[in-house]
Design a protein around this motif. Structure first.
Motif, PDB file in Angstrom:
ATOM      1  N   ALA A  67       0.818  -1.211   0.000  1.00  0.00           N
ATOM      2  CA  ALA A  67       0.000   0.000   0.000  1.00  0.00           C
ATOM      3  C   ALA A  67       0.850   1.260   0.000  1.00  0.00           C
ATOM      4  N   LEU A  68       2.011   1.232   0.639  1.00  0.00           N
ATOM      5  CA  LEU A  68       2.862   2.420   0.690  1.00  0.00           C
ATOM      6  C   LEU A  68       3.344   2.798  -0.703  1.00  0.00           C
ATOM      7  N   LEU A  69       3.781   1.820  -1.476  1.00  0.00           N
ATOM      8  CA  LEU A  69       4.240   2.095  -2.843  1.00  0.00           C
ATOM      9  C   LEU A  69       3.078   2.601  -3.694  1.00  0.00           C
ATOM     10  N   GLN A  70       1.928   1.963  -3.573  1.00  0.00           N
ATOM     11  CA  GLN A  70       0.762   2.404  -4.329  1.00  0.00           C
ATOM     12  C   GLN A  70       0.404   3.841  -3.979  1.00  0.00           C
ATOM     13  N   ARG A  71       0.501   4.175  -2.711  1.00  0.00           N
ATOM     14  CA  ARG A  71       0.197   5.545  -2.281  1.00  0.00           C
ATOM     15  C   ARG A  71       1.205   6.523  -2.876  1.00  0.00           C
ATOM     16  N   ARG A  72       2.472   6.166  -2.878  1.00  0.00           N
ATOM     17  CA  ARG A  72       3.500   7.055  -3.435  1.00  0.00           C
ATOM     18  C   ARG A  72       3.293   7.288  -4.928  1.00  0.00           C
ATOM     19  N   VAL A  73       3.028   6.224  -5.665  1.00  0.00           N
ATOM     20  CA  VAL A  73       2.785   6.365  -7.103  1.00  0.00           C
ATOM     21  C   VAL A  73       1.555   7.233  -7.334  1.00  0.00           C
ATOM     22  N   SER A  74       0.505   7.009  -6.563  1.00  0.00           N
ATOM     23  CA  SER A  74      -0.711   7.795  -6.704  1.00  0.00           C
ATOM     24  C   SER A  74      -0.458   9.269  -6.407  1.00  0.00           C
ATOM     25  N   LEU A  75       0.337   9.548  -5.390  1.00  0.00           N
ATOM     26  CA  LEU A  75       0.643  10.937  -5.044  1.00  0.00           C
ATOM     27  C   LEU A  75       1.468  11.624  -6.130  1.00  0.00           C
ATOM     28  N   VAL A  76       2.414  10.919  -6.712  1.00  0.00           N
ATOM     29  CA  VAL A  76       3.237  11.504  -7.773  1.00  0.00           C
ATOM     30  C   VAL A  76       2.377  11.827  -8.995  1.00  0.00           C
ATOM     31  N   VAL A  77       1.521  10.898  -9.399  1.00  0.00           N
ATOM     32  CA  VAL A  77       0.652  11.141 -10.555  1.00  0.00           C
ATOM     33  C   VAL A  77      -0.320  12.275 -10.249  1.00  0.00           C
ATOM     34  N   SER A  78      -0.894  12.283  -9.048  1.00  0.00           N
ATOM     35  CA  SER A  78      -1.822  13.350  -8.657  1.00  0.00           C
ATOM     36  C   SER A  78      -1.121  14.704  -8.640  1.00  0.00           C
ATOM     37  N   ALA A  79       0.107  14.743  -8.166  1.00  0.00           N
ATOM     38  CA  ALA A  79       0.865  15.995  -8.142  1.00  0.00           C
ATOM     39  C   ALA A  79       1.106  16.497  -9.563  1.00  0.00           C
ATOM     40  N   GLY A  80       1.372  15.583 -10.483  1.00  0.00           N
ATOM     41  CA  GLY A  80       1.561  15.985 -11.876  1.00  0.00           C
ATOM     42  C   GLY A  80       0.302  16.600 -12.469  1.00  0.00           C
ATOM     43  N   VAL A  81      -0.834  15.996 -12.202  1.00  0.00           N
ATOM     44  CA  VAL A  81      -2.108  16.539 -12.689  1.00  0.00           C
ATOM     45  C   VAL A  81      -2.379  17.902 -12.036  1.00  0.00           C
ATOM     46  N   LEU A  82      -2.106  18.015 -10.736  1.00  0.00           N
ATOM     47  CA  LEU A  82      -2.294  19.282 -10.032  1.00  0.00           C
ATOM     48  C   LEU A  82      -1.420  20.382 -10.630  1.00  0.00           C
ATOM     49  N   LEU A  83      -0.143  20.088 -10.880  1.00  0.00           N
ATOM     50  CA  LEU A  83       0.755  21.088 -11.453  1.00  0.00           C
ATOM     51  C   LEU A  83       0.306  21.523 -12.841  1.00  0.00           C
ATOM     52  N   LEU A  84      -0.170  20.584 -13.630  1.00  0.00           N
ATOM     53  CA  LEU A  84      -0.676  20.921 -14.958  1.00  0.00           C
ATOM     54  C   LEU A  84      -1.893  21.833 -14.850  1.00  0.00           C
ATOM     55  N   GLY A  85      -2.800  21.523 -13.940  1.00  0.00           N
ATOM     56  CA  GLY A  85      -3.978  22.358 -13.741  1.00  0.00           C
ATOM     57  C   GLY A  85      -3.622  23.749 -13.237  1.00  0.00           C
ATOM     58  N   LEU A  86      -2.679  23.836 -12.311  1.00  0.00           N
ATOM     59  CA  LEU A  86      -2.253  25.140 -11.801  1.00  0.00           C
ATOM     60  C   LEU A  86      -1.580  25.973 -12.892  1.00  0.00           C
ATOM     61  N   TYR A  87      -0.818  25.311 -13.743  1.00  0.00           N
ATOM     62  CA  TYR A  87      -0.189  26.014 -14.863  1.00  0.00           C
ATOM     63  C   TYR A  87      -1.245  26.635 -15.769  1.00  0.00           C
ATOM     64  N   TRP A  88      -2.260  25.822 -16.130  1.00  0.00           N
ATOM     65  CA  TRP A  88      -3.314  26.329 -17.003  1.00  0.00           C
ATOM     66  C   TRP A  88      -4.105  27.451 -16.332  1.00  0.00           C
ATOM     67  N   LEU A  89      -4.356  27.330 -15.044  1.00  0.00           N
ATOM     68  CA  LEU A  89      -5.059  28.376 -14.309  1.00  0.00           C
ATOM     69  C   LEU A  89      -4.248  29.675 -14.347  1.00  0.00           C
ATOM     70  N   ALA A  90      -2.971  29.597 -14.029  1.00  0.00           N
ATOM     71  CA  ALA A  90      -2.121  30.781 -14.019  1.00  0.00           C
ATOM     72  C   ALA A  90      -2.038  31.393 -15.417  1.00  0.00           C
ATOM     73  N   GLU A  91      -1.925  30.550 -16.419  1.00  0.00           N
ATOM     74  CA  GLU A  91      -1.833  31.036 -17.784  1.00  0.00           C
ATOM     75  C   GLU A  91      -3.074  31.843 -18.164  1.00  0.00           C
ATOM     76  N   ARG A  92      -4.233  31.389 -17.753  1.00  0.00           N
ATOM     77  CA  ARG A  92      -5.480  32.087 -18.102  1.00  0.00           C
ATOM     78  C   ARG A  92      -5.690  33.338 -17.252  1.00  0.00           C
ATOM     79  N   LEU A  93      -5.264  33.291 -16.003  1.00  0.00           N
ATOM     80  CA  LEU A  93      -5.451  34.443 -15.129  1.00  0.00           C
ATOM     81  C   LEU A  93      -4.491  35.583 -15.456  1.00  0.00           C
ATOM     82  N   LEU A  94      -3.323  35.243 -15.960  1.00  0.00           N
ATOM     83  CA  LEU A  94      -2.298  36.239 -16.206  1.00  0.00           C
ATOM     84  C   LEU A  94      -2.269  36.753 -17.653  1.00  0.00           C
ATOM     85  N   GLU A  95      -3.222  36.339 -18.462  1.00  0.00           N
ATOM     86  CA  GLU A  95      -3.249  36.811 -19.867  1.00  0.00           C
ATOM     87  C   GLU A  95      -3.690  38.238 -19.940  1.00  0.00           C
TER      88      GLU A  95
END
Length: 78
Positions: free
Chosen positions: A50-78
């Motif tokens: 379960a620990l490894l599964q949690r780590r992999v899940s957190l890394v993938v979730s962090a990647g999706v979060l960073l992508l979403g934050l990038y798009w948010l910032a890009e639209r807010l700062l235009e």
């Protein structure tokens, strides 16, 4: 802007369909990355890791979060 009144509905429908396809692609890529993380770790399907599964899940979730934050910032700062 540049959309004639008679084409408003098709333009909105096309835009919405494009947004939905984009969201499906992001989820599909995240799932593939998640599964690839398990496969590369050599413990895919091993119960009790379960620990490894949690780590992999957190890394993938962090990647999706960073992508979403990038798009948010890009639209807010235009």
């Amino acid at each position: 802007y540049g959309i004639p009144e008679h084409a408003l509905v098709p333009a909105l429908a096309g835009f919405n369909a494009g947004v939905e396809v984009g969201q499906i692609l992001i989820v599909a890529i995240a799932v593939l990355a998640w599964r690839a993380g398990f496969a590369l770790s050599g413990s895919a399907g091993v119960p009790g890791d379960a620990l490894l599964q949690r780590r992999v899940s957190l890394v993938v979730s962090a990647g999706v979060l960073l992508l979403g934050l990038y798009w948010l910032a890009e639209r807010l700062l235009e």
